[in-house]
Design an enzyme around this catalytic site. Structure first.
Site, PDB file in Angstrom:
ATOM      1  N   PRO A 163     130.912  42.624  70.747  1.00 47.40           N
ATOM      2  CG  PRO A 163     129.002  42.426  69.435  1.00 47.40           C
ATOM      3  CD  PRO A 163     129.584  43.217  70.561  1.00 47.40           C
ATOM      4  N   GLY A 171     145.353  43.844  49.160  1.00 44.93           N
ATOM      5  CA  GLY A 171     144.958  44.368  47.856  1.00 44.93           C
ATOM      6  C   GLY A 171     143.746  45.268  47.937  1.00 44.93           C
TER       7      GLY A 171
END
Length: 62
Positions: free
Chosen positions: A2, A11
């Protein structure tokens, strides 16, 4: 194996990214029944002028 992509505005601190990647990796590994080493997490950061929500740039909302 995966590969998880998390995209959002810049930020977030490196410490928070580290925590997020660890938690996401653990949850996905458990869900797939794989070792955590098999999970790849990509964190993509975008500036506010590169993100549009509801027809306007996030930078224009400030």
């Amino acid at each position: 194996m995966p590969v998880i992509t998390i995209a959002g505005n810049n930020g977030i601190t490196v410490e928070k990214k580290r925590e997020m990647v660890k938690k996401v990796s653990e949850i996905v590994a458990e869900s797939y029944g794989l070792p955590v080493e098999a999970i790849t997490v990509l964190v993509q950061g975008y500036e506010k002028e590169d993100i549009g929500v509801a027809g306007e740039l996030l930078s224009d909302r400030e």
